[in-house]
Design a protein around this motif. Sequence first.
Motif, PDB file in Angstrom:
ATOM      1  N   MET A 138       0.807  -1.216   0.000  1.00 16.10           N
ATOM      2  CA  MET A 138       0.000   0.000   0.000  1.00 16.10           C
ATOM      3  C   MET A 138       0.842   1.268   0.000  1.00 16.10           C
ATOM      4  SD  MET A 138      -3.189  -0.980   2.499  1.00 16.10           S
ATOM      5  CE  MET A 138      -3.800   0.721   2.453  1.00 16.10           C
ATOM      6  N   LEU A 139       1.890   1.292   0.804  1.00 19.50           N
ATOM      7  CA  LEU A 139       2.726   2.489   0.873  1.00 19.50           C
ATOM      8  C   LEU A 139       3.458   2.722  -0.442  1.00 19.50           C
ATOM      9  CD1 LEU A 139       4.170   2.123   4.488  1.00 19.50           C
ATOM     10  CD2 LEU A 139       2.272   3.576   3.730  1.00 19.50           C
ATOM     11  N   ALA A 140       3.975   1.648  -1.039  1.00 24.28           N
ATOM     12  CA  ALA A 140       4.689   1.791  -2.310  1.00 24.28           C
ATOM     13  C   ALA A 140       3.733   2.149  -3.443  1.00 24.28           C
ATOM     14  CB  ALA A 140       5.435   0.497  -2.638  1.00 24.28           C
ATOM     15  N   TYR A 141       2.550   1.542  -3.441  1.00 22.79           N
ATOM     16  CA  TYR A 141       1.594   1.848  -4.509  1.00 22.79           C
ATOM     17  C   TYR A 141       1.114   3.292  -4.408  1.00 22.79           C
ATOM     18  CZ  TYR A 141      -2.114   1.445  -7.911  1.00 22.79           C
ATOM     19  OH  TYR A 141      -2.890   1.640  -9.025  1.00 22.79           O
ATOM     20  N   ASP A 142       0.961   3.795  -3.193  1.00 21.18           N
ATOM     21  CA  ASP A 142       0.580   5.200  -3.023  1.00 21.18           C
ATOM     22  C   ASP A 142       1.624   6.119  -3.653  1.00 21.18           C
ATOM     23  OD1 ASP A 142      -1.000   7.421  -1.687  1.00 21.18           O
ATOM     24  OD2 ASP A 142       0.960   7.699  -0.736  1.00 21.18           O
ATOM     25  N   THR A 143       2.892   5.795  -3.470  1.00 23.99           N
ATOM     26  CA  THR A 143       3.955   6.589  -4.091  1.00 23.99           C
ATOM     27  C   THR A 143       3.855   6.522  -5.612  1.00 23.99           C
ATOM     28  OG1 THR A 143       5.429   6.190  -2.210  1.00 23.99           O
ATOM     29  CG2 THR A 143       6.456   6.906  -4.267  1.00 23.99           C
ATOM     30  N   GLU A 144       3.593   5.316  -6.142  1.00 18.42           N
ATOM     31  CA  GLU A 144       3.447   5.158  -7.588  1.00 18.42           C
ATOM     32  C   GLU A 144       2.329   6.050  -8.123  1.00 18.42           C
ATOM     33  OE1 GLU A 144       5.189   3.335  -9.912  1.00 18.42           O
ATOM     34  OE2 GLU A 144       6.617   3.061  -8.278  1.00 18.42           O
ATOM     35  N   VAL A 145       1.202   6.070  -7.425  1.00 20.95           N
ATOM     36  CA  VAL A 145       0.067   6.894  -7.869  1.00 20.95           C
ATOM     37  C   VAL A 145       0.432   8.373  -7.842  1.00 20.95           C
ATOM     38  CG1 VAL A 145      -2.278   7.628  -7.278  1.00 20.95           C
ATOM     39  CG2 VAL A 145      -1.674   5.200  -7.213  1.00 20.95           C
ATOM     40  N   ARG A 146       1.102   8.814  -6.792  1.00 13.52           N
ATOM     41  CA  ARG A 146       1.499  10.219  -6.686  1.00 13.52           C
ATOM     42  C   ARG A 146       2.471  10.606  -7.810  1.00 13.52           C
ATOM     43  NH1 ARG A 146       0.940  12.302  -0.917  1.00 13.52           N
ATOM     44  NH2 ARG A 146      -0.348  10.735   0.122  1.00 13.52           N
TER      45      ARG A 146
END
Length: 241
Positions: free
Chosen positions: A180-188
């Motif tokens: 979740m934390l890494a995917y949030d960065t990807e989205v940003r």
Amino acid sequence: MKSRKTLRSLVLCIATIASLSLSAWAGEPAKKSVAAPHGQTISVEMIGPVTKSTDLQIICVLKHDPAGDKYIEAMDDLNQKLHRIISNLRERGEFAGELGETLLITPPANSITPKQLLLIGIGEESALSLDRLTLVGGIVARESARLRAVNVSFAPTLRDQGSSRIDVGEGDAAFARGWMLAYDTEVRLQEQGLSPASSVASLTIEAGAKYFDGAASKVADAVTAAGAAIRTRDAASYATK
């Protein structure tokens, strides 16, 4: 006469119950889902990596043991269905299973259901930790975005390689947090035009019947905690002057 009718009714009742039980057994596998940030659904499902319909199936692979790697139940089934691709790569020294090492495989025709299989090394069994599974979650999120997979599934397969060092539910929760934390960065990054557009709609974490309830509960807690952490992140642009 009355006793015969009673017996006949009892037999009919038992047959009905048996029929319902068999129908439930043949139905959809158990699955519990929770909503995650960015419109994602994160689920724990009682299913194995051989039969899951998914764009991308991920499994963890322990570092190769020259004395002999263990292939138990789901891991053995996967390896055999893939015509021993996994064991052959390891035994030939072409995929050692070092921490963070990845290898993408297109399954042979008529072998397994997933469209692609990603092996990810998690290192030596003696060094397994929740931190490593969190790291694996982050790597998988980034690889899934890079490969533009829409539906992703993950099976840790550690029990199926002979390791009981980490509680299954806790390991799955650590993986979910890293994801979740890494995917949030990807989205940003995507929103700021710093990464190619992609969108993973769902993540399924696969668990055996023995571990399903514990994994589902702990993953749900991890999703809640990671979601709270994401909401406190700095929203400023990554590119600054």
